[in-house]
Design an enzyme around this catalytic site. Structure first.
Site, mmCIF file in Angstrom:
data_model
loop_
_atom_site.group_PDB
_atom_site.id
_atom_site.type_symbol
_atom_site.label_atom_id
_atom_site.label_comp_id
_atom_site.label_asym_id
_atom_site.label_seq_id
_atom_site.Cartn_x
_atom_site.Cartn_y
_atom_site.Cartn_z
ATOM 1 N N ASN A 1 -16.772 -5.005 -3.792
ATOM 2 C CA ASN A 1 -15.496 -4.977 -4.516
ATOM 3 C C ASN A 1 -15.406 -3.866 -5.550
ATOM 4 O OD1 ASN A 1 -16.268 -8.290 -4.267
ATOM 5 N ND2 ASN A 1 -14.463 -7.512 -3.199
ATOM 6 N N ILE B 1 -12.752 -1.685 -9.841
ATOM 7 C CA ILE B 1 -13.125 -3.042 -9.472
ATOM 8 C C ILE B 1 -11.908 -3.768 -8.894
ATOM 9 C CG2 ILE B 1 -14.010 -5.253 -10.324
ATOM 10 C CD1 ILE B 1 -15.246 -3.595 -12.689
ATOM 11 N N CYS B 2 -12.094 -4.394 -7.737
ATOM 12 C CA CYS B 2 -11.020 -5.162 -7.106
ATOM 13 C C CYS B 2 -11.337 -6.647 -7.240
ATOM 14 C CB CYS B 2 -10.886 -4.783 -5.628
ATOM 15 S SG CYS B 2 -9.627 -5.734 -4.758
ATOM 16 N N VAL B 3 -10.501 -7.352 -7.981
ATOM 17 C CA VAL B 3 -10.684 -8.790 -8.145
ATOM 18 C C VAL B 3 -9.298 -9.410 -8.312
ATOM 19 C CG1 VAL B 3 -10.992 -8.587 -10.659
ATOM 20 C CG2 VAL B 3 -11.921 -10.567 -9.470
#
Length: 204
Positions: free
Chosen positions: A89, A96-98
């Site tokens: 991620n 950051i991918c969340v």
């Protein structure tokens, strides 16, 4: 990743709110997280996260940054790892991918919630929303290979260079101090023995 300050674009009320929360987190941070405040730019929020135990990131310290946009907190900030990391991620530029910073964002989520979510991401990656396709594929299909690669990145990029310091201190000890004096003394004894041997040979 933008380094431009957004202080001028945010309302004084939002700036005070952010400054108050960040200041509180500096004094009383969540476990395994340290927060750093920039007095000149409160929108420059940086933190370090200790790699959680029993993960490939254990033993590492990962520095990250939050970038507050013009419409914060109506829109989520962007989060970046400044420390290089191998994670499904996290993109090659550290983004950051969340979900907390996407579809699940709420204006009252707060900085602490973001930091804790990123820390949890180190424990439970989400390969279904991978920014690093290779890491996501390895996580799903060859976990051991994924773990080894992530550990290697942690070792190289997220741990202090103790070996270099040890080498420096070893070199220092060899050039001065008790060991150096001992070596110098040994050399004098050897030289004296050589001279005595030459004298003996001359007499013969």
């Amino acid at each position: 990743m933008s380094n431009i300050s957004n202080v001028e674009n945010l309302s004084p009320q939002i700036i005070r709110q952010v400054a108050k929360e960040v200041s509180g987190l500096c004094r009383n941070p969540p476990e395994g997280i340290k927060v750093f405040m920039n007095d000149e730019d409160v929108t420059d929020i940086q933190a370090t996260i200790e790699g959680p135990a029993d993960t490939p990131y254990a033993g590492g310290t990962f520095r990250m940054k939050l970038v507050l946009g013009n419409n914060f907190p109506s829109e989520p900030p962007k989060a970046f790892f400044l420390t290089k990391i191998f994670h499904p991620n996290v993109s090659s530029n550290g983004e950051i991918c969340v979900n907390t910073l996407k579809k699940d964002w709420k204006p009252d989520s707060g900085i602490k919630h973001i930091l804790l979510t990123v820390k949890c991401l180190l424990i439970v990656p989400n390969p279904e929303s991978a920014l690093n396709a290779e890491a996501g594929k390895l996580l799903l299909e060859q976990y051991e290979d994924y773990s080894l690669r992530a550990k290697m990145f942690t070792e190289i990029h997220a741990k202090p260079l103790r070996a270099t310091e040890d080498n420096c201190s070893t070199e220092d000890r060899s050039s001065e101090g008790p060991l150096a004096k001992k070596h110098a003394g040994d050399k004098k004894v050897v030289d004296k023995k050589k001279r005595d041997k030459k004298k003996t040979l001359k007499r013969l």
